[in-house]
Design an enzyme around this catalytic site. Structure first.
Site, PDB file in Angstrom:
ATOM      1  N   THR A 264       7.285   2.040  -5.190  1.00  0.00           N
ATOM      2  CA  THR A 264       6.300   1.570  -4.222  1.00  0.00           C
ATOM      3  C   THR A 264       5.662   2.768  -3.537  1.00  0.00           C
ATOM      4  O   THR A 264       6.349   3.722  -3.159  1.00  0.00           O
ATOM      5  CB  THR A 264       6.933   0.637  -3.173  1.00  0.00           C
ATOM      6  OG1 THR A 264       7.385  -0.562  -3.819  1.00  0.00           O
ATOM      7  CG2 THR A 264       5.935   0.258  -2.091  1.00  0.00           C
ATOM      8  N   PHE A 266       3.598   4.161  -0.342  1.00  0.00           N
ATOM      9  CA  PHE A 266       3.365   3.903   1.074  1.00  0.00           C
ATOM     10  C   PHE A 266       2.281   4.856   1.580  1.00  0.00           C
ATOM     11  O   PHE A 266       2.132   5.980   1.082  1.00  0.00           O
ATOM     12  CB  PHE A 266       4.637   4.140   1.883  1.00  0.00           C
ATOM     13  CG  PHE A 266       5.737   3.145   1.616  1.00  0.00           C
ATOM     14  CD1 PHE A 266       5.983   2.103   2.508  1.00  0.00           C
ATOM     15  CD2 PHE A 266       6.537   3.248   0.491  1.00  0.00           C
ATOM     16  CE1 PHE A 266       6.996   1.187   2.261  1.00  0.00           C
ATOM     17  CE2 PHE A 266       7.550   2.337   0.240  1.00  0.00           C
ATOM     18  CZ  PHE A 266       7.774   1.302   1.132  1.00  0.00           C
TER      19      PHE A 266
END
Length: 362
Positions: A264, A266
């Protein structure tokens, strides 16, 4: 080799390590004193200037990685000096970082990896609260997920970037390792599994194959799932190692994500701009008039000025007219000449233009 011989061989090496540690500590304190002096100089010229300088921090680490001769790997150099920089920054002012909570979330992990441990974490109940906390001055910066390698965009974060005045000042990609967690480490009496909607989606094939009868319930975050599972023995949680440790849970199975390379990305958001480092990204939001060839025309200036695009994502404009916003990442800083010229052309021909920020590439 006898134990006495082993100890005799190790003793001078351990003594050398102890001596080197003492030298490192002396140098770290000297570095901290120099950092405080830098802070005093900055305050004389701009008393309200930011303590955080993303471009300077990135340049320090990259220079050290360039001159590093090993055996410490580059990633470890970044991790070590990230903490050193954080500790020195914290002597001047403790950074408050907002992120999705509660304790043990992947957002918290990303915040600590990006800004170091010398920060104050502000745990929020939603991505909206993260943005509001930074906009209201309750936090200096925020950390929010924007895309996952398995499930794609985190749509709420994209919508908030569109409406907020905050700027992107950094990025951090972390490996996502999901566990199936319960209080006992078993599934006896467990009827449902909790997780953030993205986490449930990232583990859906594994859950369907191994535990199809468990009811799946989405919650605000994986850390919230862990907190709820710690209070209810009929619930299992999908969460990471940090959440398991924070809430006293044990793993039924580790690594249940469908994609073993699950990651992921960010973004760090705040009120300030990040200066150029010669290795940057620029994030934009664009919209085009509803006419033939409009998207092609939008991308043409990038090609003419040799600007590379690394991401192109669309989101409905919610007008009911099948109109879209395009989220675009470019290589380079908006102050770099090729990017600046390409953006000047873009601005003239699109229906909507917003620079989210330029920031150091991870």
């Amino acid at each position: 080799m006898a134990e006495s011989d082993l100890q005799a061989s190790l003793e001078p090496l351990r003594a050398r390590i102890d001596a080197l540690d003492e030298q490192i500590l002396i140098l770290l304190n000297q570095r901290a004193q120099a950092a405080l002096q830098v802070g005093d100089v900055k305050k004389r010229f701009d008393a309200n200037g930011p303590v955080l300088k993303p471009e300077r921090e990135a340049l320090i680490i990259r220079r050290l990685q360039t001159i590093n001769s090993g055996p410490i790997p580059e990633a470890a150099v970044a991790a070590i000096w990230g903490q050193v920089i954080s500790a020195c920054r914290g002597l001047e002012s403790i950074l408050t970082v907002a992120f999705l909570g509660p304790q043990g979330s992947f957002s918290e992990q990303a915040a600590y990896e990006h800004f170091g441990r010398a920060i104050t974490g502000l745990r929020c109940e939603s991505f909206d609260e993260v943005f509001r906390a930074v906009e209201a001055g309750q936090a200096d910066v925020g950390m929010v997920p924007v895309e996952n390698s398995t499930e794609g965009a985190v749509n709420r974060s994209l919508d908030l970037l569109l409406s907020s005045s905050l700027k992107v000042l950094g990025e951090r990609t972390i490996r996502i390792h999901h566990n199936l967690l319960t209080l006992t480490g078993g599934l006896e009496g467990v009827r449902r599994v909790l997780g953030h909607p993205q986490a449930l989606a990232q583990c859906q094939a594994w859950l369907s194959r191994n535990h199809p009868r468990l009811e799946r319930l989405p919650v605000a975050s994986n850390a919230e799932a862990a907190r709820m599972a710690a209070e209810d023995p009929t619930c299992a949680a999908i969460a990471g190692d940090a959440a398991a440790a924070a809430w006293g849970l044990s793993a039924v199975v580790s690594g249940i994500q469908d994609d073993p390379q699950n990651q992921t990305r960010f973004l760090a958001v705040g009120a300030q701009d990040a200066g150029p480092t010669n290795r940057d990204k620029t994030s934009l939001i664009l919209a085009v008039p509803n006419r033939a060839g409009a998207v092609y025309d939008m991308l043409a200036p990038l090609s003419r000025h040799d600007v590379s695009m690394t991401r192109f994502e669309s989101r409905p404009a919610r007008t009911g007219q099948w109109e879209y916003y395009f989220y675009v990442d470019l290589l380079g800083h908006h102050q770099d000449e090729p990017v600046r010229e390409a953006l000047a052309e873009l601005r003239q021909q699109v229906a909507f233009f917003k620079i989210l920020g330029s920031y150091p590439r991870q």
